[in-house]
Design an enzyme around this catalytic site. Sequence first.
Site, PDB file in Angstrom:
ATOM      1  N   TYR A  56       0.695  -1.190  -0.120  1.00 48.05           N
ATOM      2  CA  TYR A  56       0.005  -0.034   0.043  1.00 48.05           C
ATOM      3  C   TYR A  56       0.871   1.187   0.019  1.00 48.05           C
ATOM      4  O   TYR A  56       1.454   1.705   1.015  1.00 48.05           O
ATOM      5  CB  TYR A  56      -0.955  -0.022   1.314  1.00 48.05           C
ATOM      6  CG  TYR A  56      -1.756  -1.147   1.350  1.00 48.05           C
ATOM      7  CD1 TYR A  56      -2.076  -1.938   0.355  1.00 48.05           C
ATOM      8  CD2 TYR A  56      -2.227  -1.513   2.734  1.00 48.05           C
ATOM      9  CE1 TYR A  56      -3.075  -2.899   0.481  1.00 48.05           C
ATOM     10  CE2 TYR A  56      -3.274  -2.407   2.810  1.00 48.05           C
ATOM     11  CZ  TYR A  56      -3.714  -3.527   1.670  1.00 48.05           C
ATOM     12  OH  TYR A  56      -4.522  -4.500   1.951  1.00 48.05           O
ATOM     13  N   GLY A  57       0.655   2.086  -1.127  1.00 45.11           N
ATOM     14  CA  GLY A  57       1.747   3.220  -1.265  1.00 45.11           C
ATOM     15  C   GLY A  57       3.042   2.847  -1.487  1.00 45.11           C
ATOM     16  O   GLY A  57       3.995   3.378  -1.156  1.00 45.11           O
TER      17      GLY A  57
END
Length: 325
Positions: A56-57
């Site tokens: 995530y990210g």
Amino acid sequence: MTTKEQIHLPVMGCGTWAWGNRLLWNYQESMDSQLQEVFNLCVSSGVTLFDTGDSYGTGKLKGRSELLLGKFTQEYQGINQEKICLATKLAPYPWRLTRKSMLNAGSASAKRFGKNIDLVQMHWSTANYLPWQEWQLLDGLGDLYEQGLVKGVGLSNYGSKRLKKVARRFQERGIPLKTLQVQYSLLSTYPVLELGVKETCDELGIKLIAYSPLALGILTGKYTENNLPSGIRGWSCKQILPDARSLLQCLQAIAQSRNKTMAQVAINWCICKGTLPIPGAKNPEQAKQNIGAMGWYLDSGEVTELDKEAAKVKKTMVQNPFQSK
């Protein structure tokens, strides 16, 4: 941390909460302060489990989700501070082929957190396409635990058959599996009803975590056939909404009788099923609504009614393609 330390997830009863909160991150800098407010509100309300993943990210954002969670944890001062549990999922990327690669991945996540990881999880199973890769990576997760770098080990997107095999392998090393995450909601009952993961988790002493308990927002009632979100979420809503009318009407009726929102009833249904739901919250209002799902229970008749309506829905949420059996 030592390998003798144990991770404690929030549990309902005696003033604590049987619920975890998964922050869905907006990576614009202007949103950081609002997300800190969400984090503070959750912790002060007794929600202390925060789940993310090293995927995530990533890319240009360089693990932004883990960085933000670490920052928020360090800056929070107040009630339940010592109970904050940071969980992350390590992705079995194609270039992660050895147990050492998972050790390195765990170390990188811990560095972004600014502290050791409380709960480390395999993000998904490679059993469907590269089963031989998985065992090396799982051994790496075990190494993180044995070296005292994490408090607990869990899995995500595993079915009962694969879960039992992994549990046996960890048991041989004296490593307890703490959690299993699956996509579970009124519109995604497949892992529980067809794969039997709840029974297996109960048998093995594993806590079942329900991700996407609001089915991409469909169970909140905010979307209609004439008011669809953009992108893949809109496509999913368009496919599901016509067939889910009766379920949504039932959800709304129970919400009105309870003076709750549809989202709160949908989350509470997951709790009544013995799972730990982790809905997302991008702003304080969403966080407050999620917190409102706590402290009460649907009665058995309401749960049964929702179960019956859910069973009638033919077009449900698309299952995660990495979900193993």
